[in-house]
Design a protein around this motif. Structure first.
Motif, PDB file in Angstrom:
ATOM      1  N   GLY A  82      42.348  31.692  17.266  1.00 45.62           N
ATOM      2  CA  GLY A  82      41.610  32.537  16.338  1.00 45.62           C
ATOM      3  C   GLY A  82      40.988  33.772  16.974  1.00 45.62           C
ATOM      4  N   ASP A  83      39.781  34.074  16.514  1.00 42.01           N
ATOM      5  CA  ASP A  83      39.109  35.307  16.910  1.00 42.01           C
ATOM      6  C   ASP A  83      38.214  35.139  18.138  1.00 42.01           C
ATOM      7  N   LEU A  84      37.960  33.902  18.540  1.00 42.26           N
ATOM      8  CA  LEU A  84      36.943  33.675  19.566  1.00 42.26           C
ATOM      9  C   LEU A  84      37.501  33.389  20.950  1.00 42.26           C
ATOM     10  N   LEU A  85      38.743  32.997  21.061  1.00 48.95           N
ATOM     11  CA  LEU A  85      39.259  32.552  22.356  1.00 48.95           C
ATOM     12  C   LEU A  85      40.627  33.158  22.644  1.00 48.95           C
ATOM     13  N   GLN A  86      40.747  33.849  23.753  1.00 53.15           N
ATOM     14  CA  GLN A  86      42.019  34.362  24.250  1.00 53.15           C
ATOM     15  C   GLN A  86      42.163  33.850  25.684  1.00 53.15           C
ATOM     16  N   THR A  87      43.334  33.331  26.035  1.00 51.29           N
ATOM     17  CA  THR A  87      43.526  32.706  27.341  1.00 51.29           C
ATOM     18  C   THR A  87      44.701  33.333  28.071  1.00 51.29           C
ATOM     19  N   TYR A  88      44.451  33.810  29.278  1.00 51.30           N
ATOM     20  CA  TYR A  88      45.501  34.304  30.172  1.00 51.30           C
ATOM     21  C   TYR A  88      45.594  33.376  31.366  1.00 51.30           C
ATOM     22  N   PHE A  89      46.796  33.220  31.892  1.00 48.94           N
ATOM     23  CA  PHE A  89      47.033  32.362  33.047  1.00 48.94           C
ATOM     24  C   PHE A  89      47.638  33.198  34.161  1.00 48.94           C
ATOM     25  N   VAL A  90      47.085  33.066  35.355  1.00 40.18           N
ATOM     26  CA  VAL A  90      47.662  33.697  36.537  1.00 40.18           C
ATOM     27  C   VAL A  90      48.061  32.553  37.463  1.00 40.18           C
ATOM     28  N   GLY A  91      49.329  32.480  37.794  1.00 46.78           N
ATOM     29  CA  GLY A  91      49.802  31.370  38.613  1.00 46.78           C
ATOM     30  C   GLY A  91      51.056  31.733  39.378  1.00 46.78           C
ATOM     31  N   VAL A  92      51.689  30.690  39.906  1.00 41.75           N
ATOM     32  CA  VAL A  92      52.919  30.842  40.691  1.00 41.75           C
ATOM     33  C   VAL A  92      54.022  30.070  39.993  1.00 41.75           C
TER      34      VAL A  92
END
Length: 198
Positions: A82-92
């Protein structure tokens, strides 16, 4: 404080207020977090160790630059609600040890660094079995015996992901917050809200 501009009637005002969080989440938060993830990604790439020359013992695993090229960043839609949570992942990119390398235009494409945890956290190295050891031990049993007898050598960790976060977390937060501070008034203005911080 925000002051209203060019909104006539309660319906337009209500519609603008309902649209505002969606626009902020989609246009502002997501892009701001991407900018932070890109900065963390670049820091991790700069810190990742690189072979100086190709390891001839293993045709697939030890290619110079493979670990650096395996680092990525990505939006995770299933964790972005929704409007409250955005998730980015930095990995290998871990993957499996690939039997075939894909080459396109002189560049190797399937660069999965399945061994990155060995670099990040350290590992034991067991020298190859000699003829006598091959007759007595399977490869797995030799590895266990080598650790117990001290024949295995501990290769210390070379932290690059952990150090990337430690070194760049403040800069990542600054980039993200600065972008949001610049863009939120623009999104408000698009909906007819005149945003004036006081």
């Amino acid at each position: 404080m925000a002051s209203l501009k060019c909104i006539k009637g309660f319906e337009q005002f209500s519609a603008a207020l309902e649209q505002f969080p969606q626009n902020v989440a989609r246009n502002v938060m997501r892009t701001g977090l991407r900018k932070g993830a890109e900065l963390l990604h670049e820091t991790a790439k700069n810190l990742a160790p690189e072979l100086e020359k190709e390891d001839k013992r293993s045709r697939n695993s030890a290619v110079p630059g493979r670990l650096k090229d395996s680092i990525y960043h990505k939006l995770i839609p299933e964790l972005s609600s929704g409007d409250l949570l955005q998730t980015y992942f930095v990995g290998v990119r871990r993957g499996q040890k690939s039997a075939q390398l894909k080459v396109k235009g002189g560049k190797i494409l399937n660069l999965n660094a399945y061994y990155w945890t060995w670099v990040e956290f350290g590992h034991y190295y067991v020298p190859p079995r000699n003829a006598l050891q091959k007759s007595v031990y399977s490869k797995k049993r030799l590895n266990e015996a080598a650790r117990l007898t001290g024949m295995a050598v501990w290769i210390p960790p070379r932290h690059f992901m952990r150090d990337a976060w430690t070194l760049s977390r403040d800069a990542v937060m600054d980039v993200t917050i600065r972008y949001m501070e610049d863009r939120i008034p623009i999104e408000a203005k698009k909906l007819g809200l005149d945003w004036k911080a006081k």
